[in-house]
Design a protein around this motif. Structure first.
Motif, short mmCIF file in Angstrom:
data_model
loop_
_atom_site.label_atom_id
_atom_site.label_comp_id
_atom_site.label_asym_id
_atom_site.label_seq_id
_atom_site.Cartn_x
_atom_site.Cartn_y
_atom_site.Cartn_z
N ILE A 251 7.37 52.52 -4.89
CA ILE A 251 7.58 51.36 -5.75
C ILE A 251 8.55 50.39 -5.10
O ILE A 251 8.33 49.18 -5.09
CB ILE A 251 8.10 51.82 -7.14
CG1 ILE A 251 6.95 52.41 -7.96
CG2 ILE A 251 8.77 50.68 -7.90
CD1 ILE A 251 7.38 53.10 -9.24
N SER A 252 9.63 50.91 -4.54
CA SER A 252 10.65 50.05 -3.92
C SER A 252 10.08 49.28 -2.74
O SER A 252 10.29 48.07 -2.63
CB SER A 252 11.84 50.90 -3.47
OG SER A 252 12.46 51.51 -4.57
N VAL A 253 9.37 49.96 -1.87
CA VAL A 253 8.80 49.30 -0.68
C VAL A 253 7.80 48.22 -1.10
O VAL A 253 7.84 47.09 -0.60
CB VAL A 253 8.15 50.34 0.25
CG1 VAL A 253 7.32 49.67 1.34
CG2 VAL A 253 9.22 51.24 0.87
N ILE A 254 6.94 48.55 -2.04
CA ILE A 254 5.93 47.58 -2.50
C ILE A 254 6.61 46.38 -3.16
O ILE A 254 6.24 45.23 -2.92
CB ILE A 254 4.91 48.25 -3.43
CG1 ILE A 254 4.07 49.25 -2.65
CG2 ILE A 254 4.04 47.22 -4.13
CD1 ILE A 254 3.25 50.20 -3.50
N ASP A 255 7.62 46.64 -3.99
CA ASP A 255 8.31 45.54 -4.68
C ASP A 255 9.05 44.64 -3.69
O ASP A 255 9.04 43.42 -3.83
CB ASP A 255 9.27 46.09 -5.72
CG ASP A 255 9.77 45.03 -6.69
OD1 ASP A 255 9.06 44.01 -6.89
OD2 ASP A 255 10.86 45.21 -7.26
N ILE A 256 9.66 45.21 -2.68
CA ILE A 256 10.35 44.40 -1.67
C ILE A 256 9.36 43.51 -0.94
O ILE A 256 9.62 42.33 -0.70
CB ILE A 256 11.12 45.30 -0.68
CG1 ILE A 256 12.35 45.91 -1.38
CG2 ILE A 256 11.52 44.52 0.57
CD1 ILE A 256 13.02 47.02 -0.60
N ARG A 257 8.20 44.06 -0.61
CA ARG A 257 7.20 43.31 0.15
C ARG A 257 6.44 42.28 -0.68
O ARG A 257 6.12 41.20 -0.20
CB ARG A 257 6.20 44.26 0.79
CG ARG A 257 6.77 45.07 1.91
CD ARG A 257 5.71 45.96 2.52
NE ARG A 257 6.28 46.74 3.62
CZ ARG A 257 5.69 47.77 4.15
NH1 ARG A 257 4.51 48.17 3.72
NH2 ARG A 257 6.26 48.43 5.13
#
Length: 153
Positions: free
Chosen positions: A14-20
């Motif tokens: 979730i964190s990686v997708i949200d950052i990107r």
């Protein structure tokens, strides 16, 4: 142990997708919410107090409703999205796993992390200070997982 690894993996994704992308996928956040409710129901089956499931249900509902209301109010006032429904669904997942009582701590820790990020970014890159967008999901995820580790019920 396996539960924690699954939770950690989902929150990292979730964190990686949200950052990107500045989006939190429903598949991940809603799956986490359901898993939290199932875990609470299972805990009750194993002898935990029935309030564990009630606290999780209230946590999921209030987590979503509070952030959705804040996001809607911000949109009405500013005409732009400031807090998306993905964040609301992630907070609902946190409520399902931790219970409603922990939601203020999740929001406080996440807000302090986001505030620190903005302060440091403003100091290091003042020319980019006008772009005030922040992926809040990673901060919610960090607060959620940290509190889950501390309270693992």
């Amino acid at each position: 142990m396996i539960t924690g690894m699954g939770l950690f993996a989902a929150l990292v994704a979730i964190s990686v997708i949200d950052i990107r992308t500045r989006r939190i996928p429903d598949l991940l956040s809603l799956s986490l919410m359901c898993a939290g409710l199932i875990q609470a129901a299972w805990a009750v089956q194993r002898g935990a107090a029935p309030t564990v499931l009630t606290d999780s249900i209230i946590g999921a509902a209030s987590g979503y409703l509070v952030f959705a209301a804040i996001g809607a109010a911000f949109f009405r006032m500013r005409g732009q999205e400031g807090l998306g429904l993905g964040d609301a669904k992630l907070l609902a997942a946190a409520g399902a796993w931790l219970g409603w009582q922990m939601l203020p701590a999740v929001v406080l820790i996440a807000a302090l992390g986001g505030l620190a990020q903005m302060a440091v970014a403003g100091r290091l890159w003042p020319a980019r200070a006008a772009d005030r967008s922040l992926a809040f999901g990673p901060w919610l995820a960090l607060a959620f997982f940290s509190l889950w580790i501390l309270t693992a019920r």
